[in-house]
Motif scaffolding. Structure first.
Motif, short mmCIF file in Angstrom:
data_model
loop_
_atom_site.label_atom_id
_atom_site.label_comp_id
_atom_site.label_asym_id
_atom_site.label_seq_id
_atom_site.Cartn_x
_atom_site.Cartn_y
_atom_site.Cartn_z
N GLU A 126 -5.86 6.12 -8.43
CA GLU A 126 -6.15 5.34 -7.23
C GLU A 126 -4.96 4.45 -6.93
O GLU A 126 -4.37 3.87 -7.84
CB GLU A 126 -7.40 4.47 -7.42
CG GLU A 126 -8.68 5.25 -7.53
CD GLU A 126 -9.89 4.34 -7.69
OE1 GLU A 126 -9.73 3.10 -7.75
OE2 GLU A 126 -11.01 4.89 -7.75
N ALA A 127 -4.62 4.33 -5.66
CA ALA A 127 -3.53 3.46 -5.24
C ALA A 127 -4.09 2.35 -4.36
O ALA A 127 -4.90 2.61 -3.46
CB ALA A 127 -2.48 4.26 -4.46
N LYS A 174 1.83 6.78 -6.75
CA LYS A 174 0.72 7.70 -7.02
C LYS A 174 1.16 9.14 -6.77
O LYS A 174 0.93 10.03 -7.60
CB LYS A 174 -0.48 7.36 -6.13
CG LYS A 174 -1.61 8.35 -6.25
CD LYS A 174 -2.73 8.07 -5.26
CE LYS A 174 -3.77 9.17 -5.33
NZ LYS A 174 -4.81 9.02 -4.31
N ALA A 175 1.80 9.39 -5.64
CA ALA A 175 2.26 10.74 -5.30
C ALA A 175 3.28 11.24 -6.32
O ALA A 175 3.24 12.42 -6.72
CB ALA A 175 2.87 10.75 -3.89
N LYS A 226 0.84 -1.21 0.00
CA LYS A 226 0.00 0.00 0.00
C LYS A 226 0.87 1.25 0.00
O LYS A 226 0.61 2.20 -0.75
CB LYS A 226 -0.92 0.01 1.22
CG LYS A 226 -2.08 -0.94 1.14
CD LYS A 226 -2.91 -0.87 2.41
CE LYS A 226 -4.03 -1.88 2.37
NZ LYS A 226 -4.82 -1.89 3.62
N ARG A 227 1.88 1.26 0.85
CA ARG A 227 2.77 2.43 0.94
C ARG A 227 3.52 2.64 -0.37
O ARG A 227 3.71 3.78 -0.81
CB ARG A 227 3.75 2.26 2.10
CG ARG A 227 3.05 2.37 3.47
CD ARG A 227 3.98 2.16 4.64
NE ARG A 227 5.12 3.04 4.57
CZ ARG A 227 6.38 2.67 4.84
NH1 ARG A 227 6.66 1.44 5.20
NH2 ARG A 227 7.37 3.53 4.75
N GLU A 231 1.09 4.08 -2.94
CA GLU A 231 0.87 5.50 -2.61
C GLU A 231 2.06 6.35 -3.03
O GLU A 231 1.89 7.48 -3.50
CB GLU A 231 0.59 5.67 -1.11
CG GLU A 231 -0.77 5.18 -0.67
CD GLU A 231 -1.93 6.02 -1.20
OE1 GLU A 231 -1.74 7.20 -1.57
OE2 GLU A 231 -3.06 5.49 -1.25
#
Length: 185
Positions: free
Chosen positions: A148-149, A133-134, A126-127, A130
């Motif tokens: 979406e992540a 994505k960032a 998940k990290r 993210e």
């Protein structure tokens, strides 16, 4: 249609990045010999023999309406970390340019191999999703693209983590990845 793209610039820079203090050295993976040399207590540098590398650093799959770019997590992140390397930031920025004309939502999916605790792997995936994505959002500079992540941990392997009850380093290396999927514009 499947294309394999070798990203030598990313690999070259990623190899020069030492692991972070306190990180445990990882075991040999993907036919790539890693040797750990202690520089000072708690810090490690991994030497990698590329002559046996069998896992592509990046692949792209295009089914005519949807594209999935698969990036090796071993190139994007240091071992056990979820912060993009500087070189990975550049690669994600290059990829972001292709997303400017995308229709629909861009999905960033993080995946791990099966080594380690399920909860740890899910959190790490998940990290990592993210973080990508960032990086995409930074590169797109406010463009109105929905990203979406999602983290999947070890639940969606693309290769077996074990073969015949034995560790499968090549399979595990393929499973450590971030997939970026989008509809063609």
């Amino acid at each position: 249609m499947r294309r394999t793209i070798l990203v030598t610039g990313v690999l070259g820079a990623a190899l020069a990045i030492p692991s972070v203090a306190g990180a445990e050295p990882d075991v040999p993976d993907a036919g790539i010999r890693k040797s750990v040399h202690t520089i000072e207590p708690g810090k490690f540098v991994r030497g990698i023999d590329l002559s046996k590398a069998v896992v592509p650093l990046e692949t792209e799959e295009d089914n005519g309406r949807q594209v999935t770019v698969r990036l090796s997590a071993d190139v994007l992140f240091d071992f056990g970390k979820a912060t993009l390397t500087r070189t990975a930031e550049r690669r994600v920025s290059e990829l972001a340019e292709r997303l400017r004309d995308v229709g629909g939502t861009v999905e960033v999916s993080g995946h791990t191999d099966s080594v380690g605790d399920d909860d740890y792997n899910l959190t790490l995936s998940k990290r990592r999703a993210e973080a990508v994505k960032a990086g995409l959002e930074r590169a797109l500079g406010g463009a109105r693209i929905r990203i979406e992540a999602k983290g999947h941990g070890e639940t969606e392997p693309v290769a077996p983590n074990e073969k015949g009850g034995d560790d499968n380093p090549d399979g595990r290396a393929k499973n450590r990845r971030v997939d970026i999927t989008y509809e063609k514009g």
